[in-house]
Motif scaffolding. Structure first.
Motif, PDB file in Angstrom:
ATOM      1  N   GLN A 299     -18.742   2.222  -1.188  1.00  0.00           N
ATOM      2  CA  GLN A 299     -17.923   3.387  -0.876  1.00  0.00           C
ATOM      3  C   GLN A 299     -17.491   4.089  -2.149  1.00  0.00           C
ATOM      4  O   GLN A 299     -17.504   5.313  -2.238  1.00  0.00           O
ATOM      5  CB  GLN A 299     -16.700   2.958  -0.049  1.00  0.00           C
ATOM      6  N   TRP A 300     -17.108   3.313  -3.140  1.00  0.00           N
ATOM      7  CA  TRP A 300     -16.622   3.915  -4.380  1.00  0.00           C
ATOM      8  C   TRP A 300     -17.727   4.654  -5.113  1.00  0.00           C
ATOM      9  O   TRP A 300     -17.511   5.705  -5.710  1.00  0.00           O
ATOM     10  CB  TRP A 300     -16.027   2.811  -5.267  1.00  0.00           C
TER      11      TRP A 300
ATOM     12  N   GLN B 263       0.826  -1.195   0.000  1.00  0.00           N
ATOM     13  CA  GLN B 263       0.000   0.000   0.000  1.00  0.00           C
ATOM     14  C   GLN B 263       0.866   1.254   0.000  1.00  0.00           C
ATOM     15  O   GLN B 263       0.544   2.238  -0.668  1.00  0.00           O
ATOM     16  CB  GLN B 263      -0.934   0.001   1.213  1.00  0.00           C
ATOM     17  N   ASP B 264       1.951   1.216   0.740  1.00  0.00           N
ATOM     18  CA  ASP B 264       2.825   2.391   0.752  1.00  0.00           C
ATOM     19  C   ASP B 264       3.441   2.627  -0.617  1.00  0.00           C
ATOM     20  O   ASP B 264       3.533   3.756  -1.091  1.00  0.00           O
ATOM     21  CB  ASP B 264       3.930   2.209   1.796  1.00  0.00           C
TER      22      ASP B 264
ATOM     23  N   SER C 260      -6.138   5.604  -0.517  1.00  0.00           N
ATOM     24  CA  SER C 260      -5.232   5.682  -1.664  1.00  0.00           C
ATOM     25  C   SER C 260      -5.834   4.995  -2.889  1.00  0.00           C
ATOM     26  O   SER C 260      -5.676   5.454  -4.024  1.00  0.00           O
ATOM     27  CB  SER C 260      -3.870   5.051  -1.308  1.00  0.00           C
ATOM     28  N   GLY C 261      -6.573   3.876  -2.669  1.00  0.00           N
ATOM     29  CA  GLY C 261      -7.240   3.217  -3.786  1.00  0.00           C
ATOM     30  C   GLY C 261      -8.325   4.082  -4.390  1.00  0.00           C
ATOM     31  O   GLY C 261      -8.450   4.182  -5.617  1.00  0.00           O
ATOM     32  N   ARG C 262      -9.123   4.748  -3.548  1.00  0.00           N
ATOM     33  CA  ARG C 262     -10.178   5.615  -4.064  1.00  0.00           C
ATOM     34  C   ARG C 262      -9.595   6.813  -4.803  1.00  0.00           C
ATOM     35  O   ARG C 262     -10.137   7.260  -5.816  1.00  0.00           O
ATOM     36  CB  ARG C 262     -11.078   6.063  -2.910  1.00  0.00           C
ATOM     37  N   ASP C 263      -8.471   7.327  -4.288  1.00  0.00           N
ATOM     38  CA  ASP C 263      -7.817   8.446  -4.994  1.00  0.00           C
ATOM     39  C   ASP C 263      -7.340   8.004  -6.373  1.00  0.00           C
ATOM     40  O   ASP C 263      -7.467   8.756  -7.357  1.00  0.00           O
ATOM     41  CB  ASP C 263      -6.634   8.970  -4.173  1.00  0.00           C
ATOM     42  N   TRP C 264      -6.812   6.790  -6.451  1.00  0.00           N
ATOM     43  CA  TRP C 264      -6.320   6.304  -7.742  1.00  0.00           C
ATOM     44  C   TRP C 264      -7.470   6.142  -8.740  1.00  0.00           C
ATOM     45  O   TRP C 264      -7.307   6.424  -9.933  1.00  0.00           O
ATOM     46  CB  TRP C 264      -5.602   4.963  -7.563  1.00  0.00           C
ATOM     47  N   LEU C 265      -8.641   5.733  -8.253  1.00  0.00           N
ATOM     48  CA  LEU C 265      -9.778   5.579  -9.138  1.00  0.00           C
ATOM     49  C   LEU C 265     -10.225   6.903  -9.751  1.00  0.00           C
ATOM     50  O   LEU C 265     -10.932   6.924 -10.758  1.00  0.00           O
ATOM     51  CB  LEU C 265     -10.957   4.953  -8.385  1.00  0.00           C
TER      52      LEU C 265
ATOM     53  N   LEU D 272      -5.149  -6.343  -9.085  1.00  0.00           N
ATOM     54  CA  LEU D 272      -6.409  -5.640  -8.811  1.00  0.00           C
ATOM     55  C   LEU D 272      -7.606  -6.587  -8.830  1.00  0.00           C
ATOM     56  O   LEU D 272      -8.658  -6.289  -8.268  1.00  0.00           O
ATOM     57  CB  LEU D 272      -6.630  -4.522  -9.831  1.00  0.00           C
ATOM     58  N   ARG D 273      -7.431  -7.726  -9.509  1.00  0.00           N
ATOM     59  CA  ARG D 273      -8.560  -8.661  -9.607  1.00  0.00           C
ATOM     60  C   ARG D 273      -8.644  -9.600  -8.408  1.00  0.00           C
ATOM     61  O   ARG D 273      -9.666 -10.243  -8.204  1.00  0.00           O
ATOM     62  CB  ARG D 273      -8.437  -9.492 -10.878  1.00  0.00           C
ATOM     63  N   ASP D 274      -7.516  -9.735  -7.632  1.00  0.00           N
ATOM     64  CA  ASP D 274      -7.603 -10.648  -6.496  1.00  0.00           C
ATOM     65  C   ASP D 274      -8.092  -9.903  -5.254  1.00  0.00           C
ATOM     66  O   ASP D 274      -8.347  -8.702  -5.274  1.00  0.00           O
ATOM     67  CB  ASP D 274      -6.268 -11.377  -6.246  1.00  0.00           C
ATOM     68  N   GLU D 275      -8.231 -10.643  -4.176  1.00  0.00           N
ATOM     69  CA  GLU D 275      -8.846 -10.097  -2.983  1.00  0.00           C
ATOM     70  C   GLU D 275      -8.065  -8.929  -2.407  1.00  0.00           C
ATOM     71  O   GLU D 275      -8.644  -7.922  -2.010  1.00  0.00           O
ATOM     72  CB  GLU D 275      -8.997 -11.200  -1.920  1.00  0.00           C
ATOM     73  N   SER D 276      -6.735  -9.040  -2.337  1.00  0.00           N
ATOM     74  CA  SER D 276      -5.950  -7.960  -1.747  1.00  0.00           C
ATOM     75  C   SER D 276      -6.058  -6.685  -2.574  1.00  0.00           C
ATOM     76  O   SER D 276      -6.099  -5.579  -2.035  1.00  0.00           O
ATOM     77  CB  SER D 276      -4.480  -8.381  -1.599  1.00  0.00           C
ATOM     78  N   GLY D 277      -6.129  -6.835  -3.896  1.00  0.00           N
ATOM     79  CA  GLY D 277      -6.303  -5.662  -4.736  1.00  0.00           C
ATOM     80  C   GLY D 277      -7.655  -5.018  -4.535  1.00  0.00           C
ATOM     81  O   GLY D 277      -7.789  -3.789  -4.472  1.00  0.00           O
ATOM     82  N   ARG D 278      -8.673  -5.831  -4.412  1.00  0.00           N
ATOM     83  CA  ARG D 278      -9.995  -5.283  -4.213  1.00  0.00           C
ATOM     84  C   ARG D 278     -10.122  -4.605  -2.853  1.00  0.00           C
ATOM     85  O   ARG D 278     -10.797  -3.593  -2.702  1.00  0.00           O
ATOM     86  CB  ARG D 278     -11.051  -6.381  -4.360  1.00  0.00           C
ATOM     87  N   GLU D 279      -9.441  -5.197  -1.846  1.00  0.00           N
ATOM     88  CA  GLU D 279      -9.463  -4.552  -0.545  1.00  0.00           C
ATOM     89  C   GLU D 279      -8.743  -3.203  -0.608  1.00  0.00           C
ATOM     90  O   GLU D 279      -9.160  -2.232   0.021  1.00  0.00           O
ATOM     91  CB  GLU D 279      -8.804  -5.463   0.500  1.00  0.00           C
TER      92      GLU D 279
END
Length: 934
Positions: free
Chosen positions: A702-703, A638-639, A672-677, A659-666
């Motif tokens: 959330q998204w 994540q960092d 930071s994930g929402r900012d990237w979207l 991004l397709r596996d569980e850790s990516g989806r989490e």
């Protein structure tokens, strides 16, 4: 969801407005067929003059077109409306037309003989023509749902439903030709006061500087109260009676049709009608110019006379040559220029039994709402109802008789009603002793109800039985009930509401915990009360029992516990429960493993409980999985993803795979994930074919609240997703309702998909709550005369009124008339909770009563709805038969009527009818009370 949020929600607002709007009042409604229309080549000068007025862009005007019965006012109104409907506001649009709305009044229809639905109907048509104002209408209704109440102030309705959306169009229509409203037959509104108020308000509105230029065409007879209302306007000059001349000052323009020379137009109409007739009857010769001239002169410059003569000649059952000759002979003297009654006399003479024909004609003209021939026969009974069809078919020139016997019959023109309501208008000696039609209809209604509705005290008995449980829980103010139950997302049913109130008021029973598995139960757990309950330390018992199986199913509860702000509840009951065998079993499930990937799961793994679990066989097995391995690298990954290199890595195949596996989806649900979207790369990634499957429920929720998520909802895949079960469930959440209030959400509500969604269960909640609120208001405003409490019907109303809110609302739901009560919630009710068993019994009674009510005929429905209307207009004093019937019905059958009508139309409708009955029958009521005491 709070009460304010419920009111702001757009669920149900457009649907409610659509239901309130009177479709029969629209100029081209099927209910008004055949539509009167100016024949091509007629009324040329008049129409040109009106169109010039309507093209004036300087200021809005109220144009009053008036004249006596039969001069063709409605035909002009229809022709103008049709013309304006054909004209675009701009050349660039195909939706927006110059016709902004119409309302055609009619005494024949209860919703069209009053101004109660006037502005709601115009607002609905305005928003259909200008979709951009729909949100303003939705907002006005959400802020003040009472605007849709027909009893609401006319001024308030005009402000909220008419002026507010029009103001939004001022800039939009600044360079456009004026929009037009057409209001026909103002004199058909039964209240002279309402008409005067309406004219005053409309003239006042046109003076507003913030409105676009709009014109309003009014038509009516030359009634004195309408003339006075027009002349009272400060800027209006006196009315002048010169034919097709006007006085135009300020906001009002007046056009008089009386005295206008329309002989040429009537001749064109007659020639056209005979040409059509010759197509069906080739042997018929075109009448000579002399005969046409005689018919024109006999019409007395009244189009209704000419039209009726042609209907008489071409009735489809007689030789048109013979009928033409009869008409020429009958009209050997010039018909009076101000009425058509002599022509109607002539038509009645041709009937086999003129007196019988006159009686049935008066019945058809007097009905509160039109009925079919078979329904009229049933309503009048075996005696008066015999041979109705045989007689009415002889009056085809005066009324519309559809070929489909199930459709209602209607008089062609309001002058027919005027003709029969006063026997002195008819010169035939046979009809001078005909009974007054309202009295006959009142007798028929009372007699039919007494025969068709079984006598029973079931309603009163059921309410009394329910009342015995009124002390089971502490009562609350009924007016606060909507706020208390604002979390409801499914159509409320009596038992689900009762269970919800049991929970809200602290009466939690272990046997009723299955309610938490419902959508309403889950929604309650997301409220502050639900949070407090979950945070209570002893609630860990629930997690160890029902919560074990309930947890993986209840997405909203799981989401609630996984979102930020719920950590406090995890620090007590939740960690200790995870240390139990039930908790360990849950950690092996998909839901449990998803939770371990969250921040709270990682925090728990650092606690003593979590460390102990990692030492178990289950924990060791989990650490060998990919999920467990990813945990060791999650923080580092994540960092790194927050750097430019990390964003570059996401573009690679391995990054997209991650991004397709569980850790990516989490990760996508982190900040930071929402900012990237929100970046271009993130948006590009969202365009991939499987994007809607990549986000788990919580991440997606959330998204979807982000700008990127809302942009995605505008796209076709987003629209498609809203139609899935997941999308519909999301619309029930807080974030879904907030989205519905955005511009894109409002636009979606107006799509076919959005309209379909508004008819679903979730959208019905608002409607139910509003209906209950209005019922409470009606009950509080209704005063029962003390003497009336001796009657069982009023005892039933009093018993319902005295129920506490936790029983009144479930009882209302059980008896509500829109939909049958849904299936009973599958719960086991402990024997000591008698209140639930009492409500089940009451719901059973209500279901049977509804079934009985729905199986009755339309004629009985009419009688139940209109008996008080006809009684109030019956000839006074009542004859002995009517007086006897009323007393018997009032004292013995009123409760049976109340039960049936309550199930079909609701309690408010019953109270309105009883109020009317009390007004005109007070003397009889007091007499009945005396008889009852003796």
């Amino acid at each position: 969801m709070s009460l304010d949020q419920l009111r702001r929600s757009s669920e149900g607002t457009w649907e409610s407005l659509s239901r309130i709007a009177v479709k029969g009042a629209e100029y081209n409604s099927r209910e008004r067929q055949p539509h009167p229309k100016c024949l091509e080549g007629t009324r040329v000068d008049l129409l040109d003059y009106i169109y010039r007025l309507l093209d004036d862009r300087k200021k809005g005007q109220l144009i009053w077109l008036h004249g006596t019965a039969g001069v063709g006012k409605s035909a002009v109104a229809f022709t103008v409306a049709e013309r304006m409907r054909s004209l675009k506001v701009t050349e660039q649009t195909n939706v927006e037309k110059r016709l902004a709305g119409t309302f055609f009044f009619s005494r024949k229809h209860t919703e069209r003989c009053t101004t109660a639905y006037f502005f709601a109907t115009l607002a609905y048509q305005l928003a259909c023509n200008f979709p951009s104002v729909r949100e303003d209408l939705n907002r006005a209704i959400r802020e003040n749902p009472a605007l849709l109440d027909p009893n609401k102030s006319l001024r308030d309705q005009m402000e909220g439903l008419f002026l507010k959306p029009l103001r939004r169009l001022q800039i939009r229509l600044r360079e456009c030709p004026p929009s037009v409203f057409v209001v026909d037959a103002l004199d058909e509104c039964v209240s002279e006061t309402e008409v005067a108020d309406l004219i005053s308000l409309l003239a006042e509105a046109l003076r507003e500087p913030d409105l676009p230029v709009v014109h309003i065409l009014l038509t009516s007879r030359s009634e004195e109260h309408i003339r006075e209302a027009i002349q009272e306007k400060e800027a209006c000059a006196p009315v002048r009676e010169r034919p097709v001349k006007t006085s135009v000052t300020g906001v009002v323009a007046v056009i008089s049709l009386d005295g206008a020379d329309v002989d040429r137009d009537i001749c064109i109409f007659l020639e056209y009608s005979f040409r059509k007739l010759r197509v069906r009857c080739p042997g018929l010769l075109q009448p000579s110019r002399n005969k046409l001239a005689r018919l024109v002169s006999r019409a007395g410059r009244r189009f209704i006379v000419a039209s009726t003569m042609m209907k008489f000649i071409d009735d489809g059952y007689h030789d048109p040559c013979d009928r033409l000759q009869l008409m020429l002979e009958f009209t050997s003297e010039l018909l009076p220029g101000t009425e058509v009654y002599k022509l109607y006399d002539c038509i009645l003479v041709t009937c086999s039994d003129p007196a019988r024909a006159y009686l049935l004609l008066s019945i058809v003209a007097t009905l509160a709402d039109p009925l079919s021939i078979s329904q009229i026969s049933e309503l009048l009974g075996p005696g008066e109802g015999k041979d109705v069809k045989t007689v009415l078919v002889q009056l085809r020139s005066m009324m519309d008789i559809p070929t489909d016997s199930s459709l209602p019959v209607n008089i062609f023109h309001s002058s027919v009603r005027d003709y029969v309501l006063d026997p002195s208008n008819c010169n035939l000696p046979e009809v001078q002793h005909i009974r007054y039609p309202h009295s006959l209809l009142a007798r028929s209604c009372l007699h039919l109800m007494m025969q068709a509705i079984p006598r029973s005290t079931a309603l009163l008995d059921a309410l009394l039985q329910l009342k015995t449980h009124s002390r089971a829980m502490k009562p609350h103010d009924p007016q606060s009930l909507k706020q208390a139950l604002s979390f409801i997302v499914e159509p409320p049913t009596p038992l689900t509401v009762l269970i919800a109130l049991q929970w809200l008021r602290g009466g939690h029973k272990s046997d009723l915990l299955s309610w938490l598995e419902t959508l309403d139960g889950c929604a309650w757990l997301e409220t502050q009360g639900g949070k407090d309950w979950l945070q209570n330390r002893w609630r860990k018992d629930w997690f160890q029992t029902q919560g074990k199986t309930f947890w993986p199913k209840a997405h909203s509860v799981r989401d609630w516990l996984l979102t930020q702000g719920r950590k406090g509840s995890l620090t007590e009951a939740w960690p200790s429960w995870l240390g139990t065998q039930s908790g360990r079993d849950w950690l092996q499930t998909q839901s449990g493993q998803d939770w371990l990937q969250t921040q709270w799961g990682q925090d728990w793994l650092r606690t003593q409980w979590g460390q102990d679990w990692l030492q178990t066989r289950w924990g060791q097995d989990w650490l060998q999985t990919r999920r467990g391995q990813d945990l060791l690298h999650t923080q580092h990954r994540q960092d790194s993803l927050q750097t430019l290199n990390g964003e570059g890595w996401l573009k690679t195949e391995s990054g997209r795979e991650w991004l397709r596996d569980e850790s990516g989806r989490e990760w996508l649900q982190t900040q930071s994930g929402r900012d990237w979207l929100q970046t271009q790369d993130g948006k590009d990634w969202l365009q991939t074919q499987s994007r809607q499957d990549l986000l788990p429920t919580q991440s997606r929720r959330q998204w979807l609240q982000t700008q990127g998520g809302r942009e995605w909802l505008k796209m076709q895949l987003g629209q498609d997703w809203l139609q899935t079960q997941g999308g519909r469930n999301w619309l029930k959440t807080q974030s879904g309702r907030e989205w519905l209030q955005t511009q894109s959400g409002q636009e979606w509500l107006h799509t076919p998909q959005g309209q379909a969604w508004q008819s679903t269960a979730a959208a019905s909640v608002w409607v139910t709550m509003e209906e209950f609120s209005r019922t409470l208001e009606a009950i509080s405003e209704y005063t029962i005369i003390p003497e009336l409490l001796l009657l069982a019907a009023f005892q039933a109303i009093q018993q319902f009124r005295s129920l506490p809110d936790f029983l009144m609302f479930p009882a209302f739901l059980a008896l509500r008339h829109q939909d049958p009560s849904s299936a009973v919630l599958q719960c086991h009710f402990p024997s000591e909770i008698e209140i639930f068993h009492a409500m089940m019994a009451f719901e059973g009674f209500a279901h049977e009563a509804q079934e009985r009510s729905r199986s009755t005929s339309d004629a009985l429905n009419y009688a139940c709805q209109n008996w008080a209307f006809h009684l109030s207009r019956s000839h006074n004093p009542w004859d002995n038969t009517l007086n006897h019937l009323f007393k018997s019905f009032w004292s013995r059958h009123l409760l049976c009527w109340l039960e049936r009508q309550w199930c079909l139309k609701g309690l408010r409708s019953c109270l309105a009818i009883l109020f009317e009955a009390q007004k005109f029958a007070l003397a009889e009521v007091q007499s009945l009370v005396k008889e009852h005491r003796q």
